[in-house]
Design an enzyme around this catalytic site. Structure first.
Site, PDB file in Angstrom:
ATOM      1  N   ASP A  42       1.004  -1.371   0.015  1.00 42.51           N
ATOM      2  CA  ASP A  42       0.058  -0.063   0.169  1.00 42.51           C
ATOM      3  C   ASP A  42       0.736   1.215  -0.012  1.00 42.51           C
ATOM      4  O   ASP A  42       2.063   1.195   0.456  1.00 42.51           O
ATOM      5  CB  ASP A  42      -0.928  -0.141   1.299  1.00 42.51           C
ATOM      6  N   ASN A  95      -5.379  -4.849  -6.627  1.00 39.71           N
ATOM      7  CA  ASN A  95      -6.700  -4.199  -5.835  1.00 39.71           C
ATOM      8  C   ASN A  95      -6.464  -2.560  -5.765  1.00 39.71           C
ATOM      9  O   ASN A  95      -7.575  -1.937  -5.434  1.00 39.71           O
ATOM     10  CB  ASN A  95      -7.041  -5.159  -4.516  1.00 39.71           C
ATOM     11  N   TYR A 161     -13.940   6.680 -13.910  1.00 32.63           N
ATOM     12  CA  TYR A 161     -13.722   5.549 -13.083  1.00 32.63           C
ATOM     13  C   TYR A 161     -14.252   4.413 -13.980  1.00 32.63           C
ATOM     14  O   TYR A 161     -13.554   3.499 -13.863  1.00 32.63           O
ATOM     15  CB  TYR A 161     -14.599   5.737 -11.742  1.00 32.63           C
ATOM     16  N   LYS A 165     -12.249   0.862 -15.112  1.00 33.24           N
ATOM     17  CA  LYS A 165     -12.540  -0.334 -14.593  1.00 33.24           C
ATOM     18  C   LYS A 165     -12.853  -1.228 -15.808  1.00 33.24           C
ATOM     19  O   LYS A 165     -12.540  -2.539 -15.735  1.00 33.24           O
ATOM     20  CB  LYS A 165     -13.827  -0.296 -13.610  1.00 33.24           C
ATOM     21  N   ILE A 194     -19.667  -1.921  -1.779  1.00 30.11           N
ATOM     22  CA  ILE A 194     -19.132  -2.672  -0.700  1.00 30.11           C
ATOM     23  C   ILE A 194     -18.769  -1.471   0.506  1.00 30.11           C
ATOM     24  O   ILE A 194     -18.107  -0.551   0.128  1.00 30.11           O
ATOM     25  CB  ILE A 194     -17.565  -3.318  -0.971  1.00 30.11           C
ATOM     26  N   THR A 196     -16.780   0.237   2.535  1.00 30.26           N
ATOM     27  CA  THR A 196     -15.198   0.411   2.747  1.00 30.26           C
ATOM     28  C   THR A 196     -15.234   1.809   2.995  1.00 30.26           C
ATOM     29  O   THR A 196     -15.998   2.731   2.462  1.00 30.26           O
ATOM     30  CB  THR A 196     -14.574   0.020   1.490  1.00 30.26           C
TER      31      THR A 196
END
Length: 258
Positions: A42, A95, A161, A165, A194, A196
């Site tokens: 990360d 990810n 975005y 993707k 999700i 998050t």
């Protein structure tokens, strides 16, 4: 009778980007719980070290690597450190990603467009480039790239975005075709909404914002990061040995009508 393959990563090595929070953290923890040695990656060193501490406290093996995945030399360096520490690479979950503020395409700055594409799409290319180099030497490996429901469905005010993707899905499918005969499987996962930190930022963490997002989910709730992690582990496991080139939608029915 042939035994059904299990989701078992004992003696194996997993590499996870965006491991400091959300789906990435959940996946890193899940790999470690399943027996893998985990290279957790990360750009946020503080969050990354929190993930690593959770894994270590649970008795898992982890190598925390601070890395900007938009930089090829840093990605290669992170994978070199993984091989130096653990000797191989069996599974990778690419990810790392960022969200786009809601804006029509005519209002998006060139700088924002480039940033979204770089973090969400270029990083996947760079990770696959150097992961595949390692996996070719081994003759095996499994890669899962995080796309999105926005990688299969156009969404208003999300052009950069969606472009990033959709690109992840396409790159994953092409890579799967190119390396299937070499023992390397490549798939994409397309999460829905999700729960998050990314979603919290996008909704300004308000009850109204969360309700708006939940209303888009036929299942009536947001997904949990652990539910995406479980799918990633299955895709990387021997149980999914005949699955490659697939964009697996895990979205509570959000895109079922397309």
């Amino acid at each position: 009778m042939t035994d059904i393959p299990r989701v078992d990563f004992n003696g194996k090595v997993a590499f996870v980007t965006g491991a400091g929070s959300g789906v990435g953290r959940a996946t890193a923890l899940a790999f470690a719980k399943a027996g893998a040695s985990v290279a957790a990656v990360d750009i946020n060193e503080v969050a990354l070290n929190e993930t690593a501490a959770i894994i270590r406290d649970a008795g898992g093996k982890v190598l925390a690597i601070t890395c900007d995945v938009t930089k090829g030399e840093q990605v290669k360096g992170a994978l070199d450190k993984t091989i130096e520490a653990f000797g191989r690479l069996d599974a990778a979950h690419n990810n790392a990603g960022i969200e786009q503020p809601a804006q029509p395409i005519g209002d998006i700055s060139e700088e924002l467009w480039d940033r979204i594409i770089s973090v969400n799409l270029k990083s996947v290319f760079l990770c696959m480039k150097y992961q595949i180099e390692i996996m070719l030497k081994q003759g095996s490996g499994a890669i899962v790239n995080t796309a999105s429901g926005a990688g299969v469905l156009a969404i208003r005010n999300q052009s950069s975005y969606c472009a990033s993707k959709f690109g992840v899905v396409a790159a994953s499918k092409v890579a799967a075709l190119e390396y299937a005969e070499k023992g390397i499987r490549v798939n994409a996962i397309c999460p829905g909404i999700i729960d998050t930190p990314m979603i919290s930022r996008y909704t300004n963490d308000t009850d109204e914002g969360r309700a708006f997002m939940i209303a888009q989910e036929p299942i009536g709730r947001m997904g949990r990061p652990e539910e995406i992690a479980g799918t990633v582990l299955w895709l990387c496991s021997d149980a999914a040995g005949f699955v490659t080139g697939h964009a697996m939608i895990v979205d509570g029915g959000q895109t079922a009508g397309i």
